[in-house]
Design an enzyme around this catalytic site. Structure first.
Site, PDB file in Angstrom:
ATOM      1  N   TYR A 256       0.837  -1.202   0.000  1.00 46.56           N
ATOM      2  CA  TYR A 256       0.000   0.000   0.000  1.00 46.56           C
ATOM      3  C   TYR A 256       0.871   1.251   0.000  1.00 46.56           C
ATOM      4  CZ  TYR A 256      -3.011   3.719   1.808  1.00 46.56           C
ATOM      5  OH  TYR A 256      -3.673   4.908   1.987  1.00 46.56           O
TER       6      TYR A 256
ATOM      7  N   LYS B  49       1.427   4.229  -2.925  1.00 45.78           N
ATOM      8  CA  LYS B  49       1.251   5.658  -2.683  1.00 45.78           C
ATOM      9  C   LYS B  49       2.484   6.447  -3.121  1.00 45.78           C
ATOM     10  CE  LYS B  49      -2.898   5.902  -0.966  1.00 45.78           C
ATOM     11  NZ  LYS B  49      -3.949   6.675  -1.659  1.00 45.78           N
TER      12      LYS B  49
END
Length: 226
Positions: A63, A67
């Site tokens: 994750y 980003k």
């Protein structure tokens, strides 16, 4: 990761085709700032900091890696295409939940209030911010012509045990845990955030108590027995 990067590029390409476009505000994440080694705890992390791609790959933090890559490609695209880009980097968002179905983070918060420790043990040390503040931040950096670059949007940074102690004291009738497994948290250096860019624009954050008050009230309004 592919969907995060390609999705970001698709939106920016659409923005490029809009001749009346004034500014693009991209929601990134504070995780794109804080996951790195050799952090000096005496110096809060500011918007110049970027998380380590190598560390994310080693710890399998996909994750966070998504980003980082999505925001970096956004900055590259914006520079190449003369787009006025501003990015907002929220920390862990807590507050009233609008949909009836809980998001992943909202579900984890509910588990925490019910005495579960597994998910929050994985989070380790974390910044927290009220969802209202995240919304206000987006509006401010969109409307203020002087806004530029990245903006860390975070009210307070707490270790799990600190969070547990605060919330348990405020809601003594709930089985809130106050001790967590720190095996994962120990891999990440202690850190705090420098949010002076927003403070200098007159921005004031809500506290951790109001985040949980509003979250719990929204659950009750939807019929939860918490």
């Amino acid at each position: 990761m592919d969907s995060a990067v390609n999705g970001t590029l698709n939106v920016l390409r659409s923005c490029k085709r809009n001749p009346s476009l004034r500014r693009v505000v991209l929601t990134s994440s504070s995780s794109a700032v804080r996951v790195k080694e050799n952090i000096d705890p005496n110096y809060p992390l500011d918007e110049s900091s970027w998380s380590s791609v190598e560390l994310c790959e080693r710890l399998k933090l996909w994750y966070t890696l998504a980003k980082i890559l999505a925001e970096r490609i956004a900055w590259e695209f914006a520079k190449e295409n003369d787009i006025d880009l501003v990015t907002v980097l929220p920390s862990f968002i807590i507050g009233p939940n609008l949909p009836n179905d809980l998001s992943l983070t909202a579900s984890n918060v509910l588990g925490f209030l019910r005495g579960e420790t597994k998910e929050f043990s994985l989070y380790g040390r974390m910044g927290y911010v009220h969802i209202d503040d995240v919304a206000r931040c987006h509006i401010i950096v969109y409307e203020d012509l002087a806004a530029k670059g990245r903006y860390i949007c975070s009210s307070v940074v707490l270790d799990n045990n600190e969070l547990g102690a605060i919330v348990a004291k405020r809601y003594p009738w709930l089985p809130i845990p106050t001790r967590f497994d720190d095996s994962y948290a120990g891999k990440i250096t202690q850190y705090t955030f420098n949010t002076s860019k927003l403070h200098n624009m007159g921005f004031k954050f809500k506290g951790i108590e109001e985040m949980f008050d509003d979250y719990i009230q929204s659950l009750k309004d939807k019929g939860s027995d918490i």
